[in-house]
Scaffold this motif. Sequence first.
Motif, PDB file in Angstrom:
ATOM      1  N   ALA A 120       0.820  -1.212   0.000  1.00 60.67           N
ATOM      2  CA  ALA A 120       0.000   0.000   0.000  1.00 60.67           C
ATOM      3  C   ALA A 120       0.852   1.259   0.000  1.00 60.67           C
ATOM      4  N   SER A 121       2.120   1.135   0.393  1.00 61.09           N
ATOM      5  CA  SER A 121       3.008   2.297   0.455  1.00 61.09           C
ATOM      6  C   SER A 121       3.867   2.456  -0.790  1.00 61.09           C
ATOM      7  N   LEU A 122       3.703   1.574  -1.775  1.00 59.25           N
ATOM      8  CA  LEU A 122       4.385   1.777  -3.052  1.00 59.25           C
ATOM      9  C   LEU A 122       3.734   2.945  -3.786  1.00 59.25           C
ATOM     10  N   ASP A 123       4.503   3.643  -4.596  1.00 62.82           N
ATOM     11  CA  ASP A 123       3.930   4.698  -5.422  1.00 62.82           C
ATOM     12  C   ASP A 123       4.541   4.632  -6.816  1.00 62.82           C
ATOM     13  N   PHE A 124       4.053   5.462  -7.722  1.00 65.38           N
ATOM     14  CA  PHE A 124       4.498   5.395  -9.112  1.00 65.38           C
ATOM     15  C   PHE A 124       5.987   5.698  -9.248  1.00 65.38           C
ATOM     16  N   GLY A 125       6.486   6.644  -8.455  1.00 68.32           N
ATOM     17  CA  GLY A 125       7.912   6.964  -8.521  1.00 68.32           C
ATOM     18  C   GLY A 125       8.770   5.772  -8.149  1.00 68.32           C
ATOM     19  N   PHE A 126       8.391   5.068  -7.093  1.00 66.12           N
ATOM     20  CA  PHE A 126       9.130   3.880  -6.673  1.00 66.12           C
ATOM     21  C   PHE A 126       9.065   2.807  -7.754  1.00 66.12           C
ATOM     22  N   LEU A 127       7.893   2.625  -8.360  1.00 68.10           N
ATOM     23  CA  LEU A 127       7.752   1.606  -9.393  1.00 68.10           C
ATOM     24  C   LEU A 127       8.589   1.946 -10.625  1.00 68.10           C
ATOM     25  N   GLN A 176       6.506  -8.764  -4.006  1.00 72.74           N
ATOM     26  CA  GLN A 176       5.922  -7.611  -3.330  1.00 72.74           C
ATOM     27  C   GLN A 176       4.670  -8.043  -2.593  1.00 72.74           C
ATOM     28  N   GLY A 177       4.045  -7.100  -1.913  1.00 68.76           N
ATOM     29  CA  GLY A 177       2.799  -7.374  -1.218  1.00 68.76           C
ATOM     30  C   GLY A 177       1.655  -7.572  -2.188  1.00 68.76           C
ATOM     31  N   THR A 178       0.661  -8.338  -1.752  1.00 66.14           N
ATOM     32  CA  THR A 178      -0.447  -8.674  -2.647  1.00 66.14           C
ATOM     33  C   THR A 178      -1.536  -7.611  -2.702  1.00 66.14           C
ATOM     34  N   ASP A 179      -1.559  -6.675  -1.751  1.00 68.44           N
ATOM     35  CA  ASP A 179      -2.649  -5.701  -1.714  1.00 68.44           C
ATOM     36  C   ASP A 179      -2.739  -4.892  -3.010  1.00 68.44           C
ATOM     37  N   THR A 180      -1.609  -4.534  -3.590  1.00 70.84           N
ATOM     38  CA  THR A 180      -1.613  -3.737  -4.824  1.00 70.84           C
ATOM     39  C   THR A 180      -0.970  -4.479  -5.982  1.00 70.84           C
ATOM     40  N   LEU A 181      -0.848  -5.787  -5.862  1.00 71.67           N
ATOM     41  CA  LEU A 181      -0.135  -6.567  -6.870  1.00 71.67           C
ATOM     42  C   LEU A 181      -0.762  -6.423  -8.252  1.00 71.67           C
TER      43      LEU A 181
END
Length: 326
Positions: A59-66, A88-93
């Motif tokens: 949930a704390s990933l963002d577009f810049g990190f990606l 990675q985590g499954t919440d935003t996979l």
Amino acid sequence: MDLPKLAIAALGGTVSMQACNAGEGVIPTVSGETLLASVPELTTLARVTVETLGLLPSASLDFGFLLSALSWANAQIMQGAAGIVITQGTDTLEETATFFDYLWDHDEPLVLTGAMRSANQAGADGPANLLDACRVALAENSRQRGVQVVMNGQIHSANAVRKTDSLALQAFSSPIVGPAGLLMENTVNYPHLPVQRRVLPLPQLTTQKIAFLEASLGADTLLLENILELGYDGLVIAGFGAGHVSGEWAAAIETIARKIPVIVATRTGSGSTAQSTYGFIGSEMDLIRKGASMAGFLCPRKTRILLWLLIGCQQQDELARFLVQN
């Protein structure tokens, strides 16, 4: 025999989580190197390099990190990797997979995986999912398929995969189309050949803001009426049924669509928006007349990512090419 090169990146998530003290909740602490050590069989399949790019709940990933993770993956391909695996985590996979898929222009596979059970939980699924993901990334028949998600022995295309259960081991599915492939007896199986994909250039703009709202019974229009003043560059609406909203929302959308792109998707979780079935105020035909676009089979969350990327590379005029209608 010279083994192929495989690159693995760890971003965090449940697959990297464990409790530091009894009675406490799990948090990301397990590095990619430690996770790799739990799957010794990988050393017989490939020359593996692993990097821990982050230890974040998804949930704390963002577009810049990606974008930085994508840059790492591109560099690995340039250095000869036969495939890429990212944990990675499954919440935003499902959203991360979509983001990467629109930008992944290599024949080599990019495979995402994670876990539904934490690293120190009985029956932890992380090691098995990682091994399966690596098998998929190394398989010759995985080439030219873009980005895929591997969970629980199934292979899902990025554009179709959805997280459809909050906690169950079998949390991922691909509504309507089903899995793209399966792992059976350590073999990667696909029933269909790869399909042609549309890939976008890297976004030159990254400050654009896309609003996301869900239609609900009796919802007011206060947020809608302030979308433009708040400085949003696009709007995605998860609409009722086949892409419908209330009459009050339709009036607000007409004003907004004169200034910024508005896309209406279905909130149902499966199926497509309509184009020419319903004619009432707030229906898909009415919203199209008012300037909105229909998302087709693309889910609302994936639609928001697509619009962010299109605006970022100044190709929003190409929107219709990316929206698959029924």
